[in-house]
Design a protein around this motif. Structure first.
Motif, PDB file in Angstrom:
ATOM      1  N   SER B 114     -11.385   5.306   5.610  1.00  0.00           N
ATOM      2  CA  SER B 114     -11.250   3.999   6.239  1.00  0.00           C
ATOM      3  C   SER B 114     -12.336   3.034   5.777  1.00  0.00           C
ATOM      4  N   THR B 115     -13.531   3.562   5.508  1.00  0.00           N
ATOM      5  CA  THR B 115     -14.602   2.673   5.052  1.00  0.00           C
ATOM      6  C   THR B 115     -14.315   2.153   3.648  1.00  0.00           C
ATOM      7  N   VAL B 116     -13.955   3.081   2.749  1.00  0.00           N
ATOM      8  CA  VAL B 116     -13.702   2.677   1.367  1.00  0.00           C
ATOM      9  C   VAL B 116     -12.490   1.733   1.288  1.00  0.00           C
ATOM     10  N   VAL B 198      -3.401   8.945   8.975  1.00  0.00           N
ATOM     11  CA  VAL B 198      -3.000   8.325  10.237  1.00  0.00           C
ATOM     12  C   VAL B 198      -4.233   7.912  11.038  1.00  0.00           C
ATOM     13  N   LEU B 199      -5.195   8.825  11.095  1.00  0.00           N
ATOM     14  CA  LEU B 199      -6.413   8.554  11.855  1.00  0.00           C
ATOM     15  C   LEU B 199      -7.211   7.425  11.210  1.00  0.00           C
ATOM     16  N   ALA B 200      -7.171   7.370   9.866  1.00  0.00           N
ATOM     17  CA  ALA B 200      -7.976   6.379   9.154  1.00  0.00           C
ATOM     18  C   ALA B 200      -7.365   4.982   9.247  1.00  0.00           C
ATOM     19  N   LEU B 201      -6.054   4.915   9.468  1.00  0.00           N
ATOM     20  CA  LEU B 201      -5.354   3.641   9.329  1.00  0.00           C
ATOM     21  C   LEU B 201      -5.893   2.540  10.253  1.00  0.00           C
ATOM     22  N   SER B 202      -5.993   2.840  11.541  1.00  0.00           N
ATOM     23  CA  SER B 202      -6.406   1.764  12.436  1.00  0.00           C
ATOM     24  C   SER B 202      -7.888   1.430  12.234  1.00  0.00           C
ATOM     25  N   GLU B 203      -8.664   2.438  11.823  1.00  0.00           N
ATOM     26  CA  GLU B 203     -10.076   2.180  11.520  1.00  0.00           C
ATOM     27  C   GLU B 203     -10.198   1.308  10.279  1.00  0.00           C
ATOM     28  N   THR B 204      -9.304   1.569   9.291  1.00  0.00           N
ATOM     29  CA  THR B 204      -9.295   0.747   8.090  1.00  0.00           C
ATOM     30  C   THR B 204      -9.085  -0.709   8.465  1.00  0.00           C
ATOM     31  N   ALA B 205      -8.136  -0.938   9.383  1.00  0.00           N
ATOM     32  CA  ALA B 205      -7.832  -2.302   9.803  1.00  0.00           C
ATOM     33  C   ALA B 205      -9.070  -2.990  10.358  1.00  0.00           C
ATOM     34  N   LEU B 206      -9.833  -2.249  11.144  1.00  0.00           N
ATOM     35  CA  LEU B 206     -11.049  -2.812  11.737  1.00  0.00           C
ATOM     36  C   LEU B 206     -12.047  -3.181  10.646  1.00  0.00           C
ATOM     37  N   VAL B 207     -12.238  -2.256   9.671  1.00  0.00           N
ATOM     38  CA  VAL B 207     -13.204  -2.503   8.598  1.00  0.00           C
ATOM     39  C   VAL B 207     -12.764  -3.689   7.741  1.00  0.00           C
ATOM     40  N   VAL B 208     -11.451  -3.794   7.486  1.00  0.00           N
ATOM     41  CA  VAL B 208     -10.931  -4.926   6.726  1.00  0.00           C
ATOM     42  C   VAL B 208     -11.356  -6.232   7.397  1.00  0.00           C
TER      43      VAL B 208
END
Lengths: 279, 325
Positions: B114-116, B198-208
């Motif tokens: 999610s960070t990358v 799946v777990l990374a997806l919503s975190e990715t959105a936050l980082v974006v």
């Protein structure tokens, strides 16, 4: 509001969910758990708009009444967390010093404790009930609001109108009630929307783990129930999940839009704000 | 890296941790001792007679005065003793330890992914603000952020595991094969992919969102204009000057994301049958195994406090102005 289409869309979606929740008894008045085995696992049809589950229970009734459960808990949590958060933030920011230190340490403690796990623990003791869940989530959802209100109070108390009020002999209580609280209201409103969206997810998550109120229809419980039937009955998972997504998205859009409307000072609270709580 | 950080800041920040940790420990003690239900009765198990319950009470030290119980509790905690599981009759640390590695693998992967991905998409979106790519990324991230992870998990299973058999629908390993070495690692990775994504997806959105907001804010600063004025192309000015500063807020939210990830993992794990802490939590909840749940509360709290502390130190190291404030 007219400046922000985001806020309008968010408000419309939130109002839709809230409206369905408020009128749930009219829209879908039947008992949600009526078993009718001949109707088991029926896809959406005219008779069962959203299909039925493995016991023939009507999904439409459950999704509509699930909105009622969810929104009732959201409303309770938002009221509790707003009152506690605004009070803690105002006192902390206005008094400063030792009081501020103590309140901020309490904020940090509550933020570090994972709400989700504590909720599991507490429902084990008090039984899974909507009221327990509301109080628990309410008492653990205020720290972010308290932080933001504190930061705003810190800058507000140095402003001229506060000094003027004090010169005229206004008491601390009067200054906070008449001058500080109205000025932090926009922030509290944005935070209410953010909190609401989190609470929808937390309530559903707990119900998904089987820790929701067993006497009430719940989106999370429906999704849990759908788990063994993913291959055969997509509607059992898709519709309750979509209802949940609409509620959460609506409140997130509302929070974003309100931040645009009120300006960035209220925005520190929105998504990506520092130190969001550990769920 | 700590030696490079303002020493007074480090000390101040460490001192702030003390009351927080004490608060967490006191809260967890209160949760056990001041709530309804009799731990001795629970420990003794169903059908125990009064003598057995009394024995359990004295074994657990519950017949001592409360202040003494609290100091005993603290002493045990300092020795890494989280008590005994009611249901499994073994130390809580062991019950948690068995499940911990699977959850660490899942959340760790999700954190990195999610960070990358979040920074990548955030940079893409901020390149041309309010143009189609930015709008698409911003809209998608808000949408994804609003999808409950455990529902997304079911959708992913329906689409990618049951319709097209791209990924296994659950578990951590293939039960039919006994892989060893590299094949075993590949098997786990194959099972890990879907839950981690799946777990990374919503975190990715936050980082974006955080990356994009940070970049747009930095791009307007004078030092970026200076960099452009001395002839640096826009891309380089952003990459070398604006991006490092824009990443600071991304770093700050890591601490809180750890907390989100763990509770998200509990739900995603139970959809995918991933044998991690989520499984242990559900089992413990069903068995009324409070010491195990409490142990997890303490573990996650400690992780969040540590992550926040580490984040603050890293931020102060990158931007010394934070420590000077």
């Amino acid at each position: 509001m007219g400046h922000s289409p985001t806020a309008v869309v968010g408000l419309a979606m939130t109002a839709l969910v809230a409206g369905v929740a408020a009128l749930a008894g009219r829209i879908a008045p039947d008992y949600p758990f009526t078993v009718s085995t001949p109707d088991a696992l029926r896809p959406p049809s005219a008779r069962h708009l959203l299909g039925t589950d493995q016991l023939g229970r009507d999904l439409f009734t459950n999704v509509v009444q699930g909105a009622h459960t969810s929104m009732r808990i959201v409303a309770g949590v938002v009221v509790i967390s707003s009152v506690v958060g605004i009070m803690a933030g105002c006192v902390s920011g206005f008094r400063g010093g030792l009081v501020d230190d103590v309140v901020m340490r309490v904020v940090e403690t509550v933020q570090s404790v994972p709400r989700f796990f504590v909720a599991v623990l507490v429902t084990g003791w008090f039984g899974a009930g909507a009221r327990t869940m509301t109080v628990l989530l309410g008492l653990t959802s205020w720290p972010v609001l308290a932080r933001v209100v504190r930061a705003e109070t810190l800058s507000l108390r140095e402003r001229e109108f506060v000094t003027a009020a004090r010169t005229m002999g206004a008491s601390d209580l009067r200054i906070v009630a008449r001058h500080i609280v109205p000025n932090v209201a926009p922030t509290a409103l944005v935070m209410a929307a953010v909190t609401g969206s989190r609470v929808v997810l937390l309530e559903a998550g707990l119900a998904f783990l089987g820790l929701g109120d067993p006497n009430l229809a719940s989106w999370g419980a429906l999704i849990n129930n759908a788990q063994p039937y993913l291959a055969r009955a997509w509607w059992m998972s898709v519709f309750p999940g979509a209802a949940m997504a609409i509620s959460v998205l609506g409140m997130n859009l509302l929070a974003d839009g309100l931040t645009d409307v009120f300006g960035p000072s209220a925005g520190g609270a929105s998504l990506g704000g520092r130190s969001a709580p550990a769920d | 890296m700590l030696w490079a950080v303002n020493r007074r800041y480090v000390v101040r920040r460490l001192l702030q941790v003390v009351p927080t940790v004490l608060g967490i420990v006191t809260l967890s003690f209160a949760l056990v001792h001041l709530t309804p239900g009799d731990p001795a009765r629970e420990f003794a198990g169903e059908g125990a007679d009064q003598a057995q319950i009394d024995a359990a009470r004295s074994y657990l030290g519950l017949d001592r005065p409360v202040p003494e119980q609290f100091t005993t509790y603290l002493r045990h905690l300092l020795h890494g003793d989280l008590g005994t599981s009611y249901a499994q009759r073994m130390p809580v640390t062991e019950v948690i330890g068995i499940r911990l590695s699977a959850t660490l693998l899942l959340t760790g992967t999700a954190l990195v992914v999610s960070t990358v991905a979040g920074v990548g998409f955030g940079v893409l979106a901020a390149r041309r603000p309010l143009r189609w790519l930015d709008n698409a990324v911003s809209t998608a991230s808000l949408l994804v952020y609003s999808l409950p992870a455990f529902w997304l998990a079911q959708l992913a299973i329906m689409a990618l595991a049951l319709k097209v058999h791209l990924f296994p629908a659950g578990g951590m390993t293939d039960a039919r094969e006994a892989y060893t070495g590299l094949a075993a690692a590949r098997d786990i990775a194959h099972h890990l992919a879907l839950p981690a994504l799946v777990l990374a997806l919503s975190e990715t959105a936050l980082v974006v969102r955080v990356t994009r907001a940070g970049l747009l804010q930095q791009a307007g600063q004078e030092y970026v204009r200076s960099a452009r004025a001395k002839g640096l192309p826009q891309e380089q000015a952003v990459a070398r000057h604006a991006l490092p500063n824009a990443l600071l807020p991304v770093l700050t939210i890591v601490g809180s994301r750890v907390g989100y990830l763990v509770s998200g993992a509990v739900l995603v794990e139970s959809v995918f049958g991933w044998p991690g802490l989520g499984k242990a939590l559900v089992d413990a909840a069903q068995a009324g195994d409070h010491p195990v749940i409490l142990g997890m509360v303490l573990l996650v709290s400690a992780t969040v406090v540590t992550a926040n502390l580490a984040t603050d130190m890293a931020c102060a190291w990158i931007d010394p102005r934070i420590a000077a404030r």
